[in-house]
Enzyme design. Structure first.
Site, PDB file in Angstrom:
ATOM      1  N   HIS A   1      -0.914  10.690  -2.615  1.00 14.51           N
ATOM      2  CA  HIS A   1      -2.220  10.315  -2.074  1.00 14.51           C
ATOM      3  C   HIS A   1      -3.189  11.481  -1.933  1.00 14.51           C
ATOM      4  O   HIS A   1      -4.353  11.396  -2.337  1.00 14.51           O
ATOM      5  CB  HIS A   1      -2.052   9.642  -0.705  1.00 14.51           C
TER       6      HIS A   1
ATOM      7  N   LYS B   1      -7.416   9.069  -7.957  1.00 13.66           N
ATOM      8  CA  LYS B   1      -7.885   9.925  -6.852  1.00 13.66           C
ATOM      9  C   LYS B   1      -8.737  11.058  -7.428  1.00 13.66           C
ATOM     10  O   LYS B   1      -8.355  12.228  -7.397  1.00 13.66           O
ATOM     11  CB  LYS B   1      -6.671  10.485  -6.092  1.00 13.66           C
TER      12      LYS B   1
ATOM     13  N   GLU C   1       0.271  -0.873  -4.615  1.00 12.34           N
ATOM     14  CA  GLU C   1      -0.906  -0.004  -4.737  1.00 12.34           C
ATOM     15  C   GLU C   1      -0.346   1.401  -4.727  1.00 12.34           C
ATOM     16  O   GLU C   1       0.573   1.698  -3.957  1.00 12.34           O
ATOM     17  CB  GLU C   1      -1.856  -0.224  -3.549  1.00 12.34           C
TER      18      GLU C   1
ATOM     19  N   ASP D   1       0.502  -1.920   4.358  1.00  9.81           N
ATOM     20  CA  ASP D   1       1.630  -0.975   4.468  1.00  9.81           C
ATOM     21  C   ASP D   1       2.944  -1.706   4.711  1.00  9.81           C
ATOM     22  O   ASP D   1       4.010  -1.123   4.555  1.00  9.81           O
ATOM     23  CB  ASP D   1       1.412  -0.038   5.671  1.00  9.81           C
TER      24      ASP D   1
ATOM     25  N   ASP E   1      -1.400   5.879  -5.645  1.00 11.02           N
ATOM     26  CA  ASP E   1      -2.473   6.860  -5.842  1.00 11.02           C
ATOM     27  C   ASP E   1      -2.062   7.882  -6.897  1.00 11.02           C
ATOM     28  O   ASP E   1      -0.926   8.365  -6.877  1.00 11.02           O
ATOM     29  CB  ASP E   1      -2.734   7.599  -4.530  1.00 11.02           C
TER      30      ASP E   1
ATOM     31  N   HIS F   1       0.819  -1.208   0.000  1.00  6.62           N
ATOM     32  CA  HIS F   1       0.000   0.000   0.000  1.00  6.62           C
ATOM     33  C   HIS F   1       0.860   1.270   0.000  1.00  6.62           C
ATOM     34  O   HIS F   1       1.613   1.506   0.936  1.00  6.62           O
ATOM     35  CB  HIS F   1      -0.866  -0.037   1.267  1.00  6.62           C
ATOM     36  N   ARG F   2       0.760   2.044  -1.076  1.00  3.96           N
ATOM     37  CA  ARG F   2       1.603   3.232  -1.276  1.00  3.96           C
ATOM     38  C   ARG F   2       3.078   2.823  -1.252  1.00  3.96           C
ATOM     39  O   ARG F   2       3.931   3.598  -0.829  1.00  3.96           O
ATOM     40  CB  ARG F   2       1.327   4.309  -0.218  1.00  3.96           C
TER      41      ARG F   2
ATOM     42  N   GLU G   1      -4.777   3.565  -8.153  1.00  2.00           N
ATOM     43  CA  GLU G   1      -6.013   4.170  -7.650  1.00  2.00           C
ATOM     44  C   GLU G   1      -6.146   5.580  -8.200  1.00  2.00           C
ATOM     45  O   GLU G   1      -5.280   6.433  -7.973  1.00  2.00           O
ATOM     46  CB  GLU G   1      -6.034   4.201  -6.113  1.00  2.00           C
TER      47      GLU G   1
HETATM   48  O1  G3P Z   1      -6.652   1.235  -2.445  1.00  2.00           O
HETATM   49  C1  G3P Z   1      -6.926   0.992  -1.118  1.00  2.00           C
HETATM   50  C2  G3P Z   1      -6.692   2.173  -0.247  1.00  2.00           C
HETATM   51  O2  G3P Z   1      -5.495   2.777  -0.639  1.00  2.00           O
HETATM   52  C3  G3P Z   1      -7.813   3.176  -0.299  1.00  2.00           C
HETATM   53  O3  G3P Z   1      -7.682   4.186   0.659  1.00  2.00           O
HETATM   54  O4  G3P Z   1      -7.086   6.427   1.439  1.00  2.00           O
HETATM   55  O5  G3P Z   1      -5.365   4.665   1.485  1.00  2.00           O
HETATM   56  O6  G3P Z   1      -6.111   5.631  -0.683  1.00  2.00           O
HETATM   57  P1  G3P Z   1      -6.514   5.255   0.725  1.00  2.00           P
HETATM   58 CA    CA Z   2      -4.899   4.359  -2.168  1.00  2.00          CA
END
Ligand code: G3P
Ligand code: CA
Length: 244
Positions: A49, A111, A34, A229, A36, A7-8, A109
């Protein structure tokens, strides 16, 4: 086997959404990333993000008000004082160029729930096609109109709606918009929903799964992927669990 999507990037230990965090995620054993995407004033797709640069860089203001070359002056290493060397906000292109030389999957993702970012879907898709990554990319968003639009332009690229709340029969909803999976908040992904979805051919990739007990539960139920994460921890725990 349950895939591990960082994640990120490896956000637990490195500045989120930077090339450093993505490269470290790969080293830690992640199967994918993942990230953004937002868009600058001059239309460049950038990996960050928030709509504002304030939380993750030494600058301030909205991404949409920066030209790309000015955004590149900012340091995304910011809060990680133990790390040396500047970390720029990456262009999506830079990340995809690097990704093309790896075997990683990548969940992009969009945004675009707060800022509409006109033309974002077309730009992302053109770039994914340019680097021949269509089979390794999943486009997700909380803006479901946007992922349906993406599917209409590029049916060869997987889409997945993000669901922050529980939904009744989410696999049916996913099928109705031609998604091959959905990405629920981990609290909205009980075992029964995961099993029923996978039985219906719909993948489930909960976010953001950082607790040991949750990772263990999701591995035991053979969930399609976890978005975490901490890919190193997720990799270690997955090694200790027997999966069907
Ligand atoms: O893609 C899953 C998650 O990243 C969504 O929430 O706020 O971390 O972008 P957020
Ligand atoms: Ca995300």
């Amino acid at each position: 086997m349950t895939l591990i999507l960082a994640h990120r990037g490896y956000a637990a230990e490195y500045p989120e959404n930077t090339l450093l965090a993505f490269k470290e995620a790969e080293k830690a054993g992640a199967d994918g990333l993942e990230l953004d995407v937002q868009m600058t004033k001059d239309g460049e797709l950038v990996v960050i993000h928030d709509e504002k640069v304030d939380r993750t860089t030494d600058g301030s203001g909205m991404v949409k008000d920066f030209n790309f070359k000015d955004l590149r002056q900012l340091d995304a290493r910011f809060k990680f004082s133990s790390l040396t060397g500047k970390q720029q906000i990456p262009a999506l292109e830079e990340v995809l160029e690097w990704l093309a030389g790896t075997r990683l999957k990548c969940n992009i993702e969009l945004k675009n729930t707060i800022m509409p970012y006109e033309g974002m879907e077309e730009k992302v898709i053109n770039m994914v096609r340019k680097y021949d990554l269509t089979e390794r990319i999943i486009i997700s968003s909380f803006n479901h109109y946007s992922i349906v639009h993406s599917y209409m332009i590029a049916p060869e690229i997987e889409i997945a709606p993000l669901l922050s709340e529980g939904l009744y029969m989410p696999w049916v909803y996913a099928q109705s918009i031609r998604a091959t999976g959905f990405h629920p908040h981990w609290r909205a992904a009980p075992d029964e929903i995961i099993k029923a979805s996978i039985e219906s051919g719909i993948e489930v990739r909960p976010y953001t799964v950082n607790k040991d007990t949750e990772l263990e539960r999701l591995y035991r139920v053979n969930c399609s992927a976890v978005i975490t994460d901490d890919p190193a921890k997720a990799f270690r725990i997955r090694g200790n669990i027997k999966q069907a």
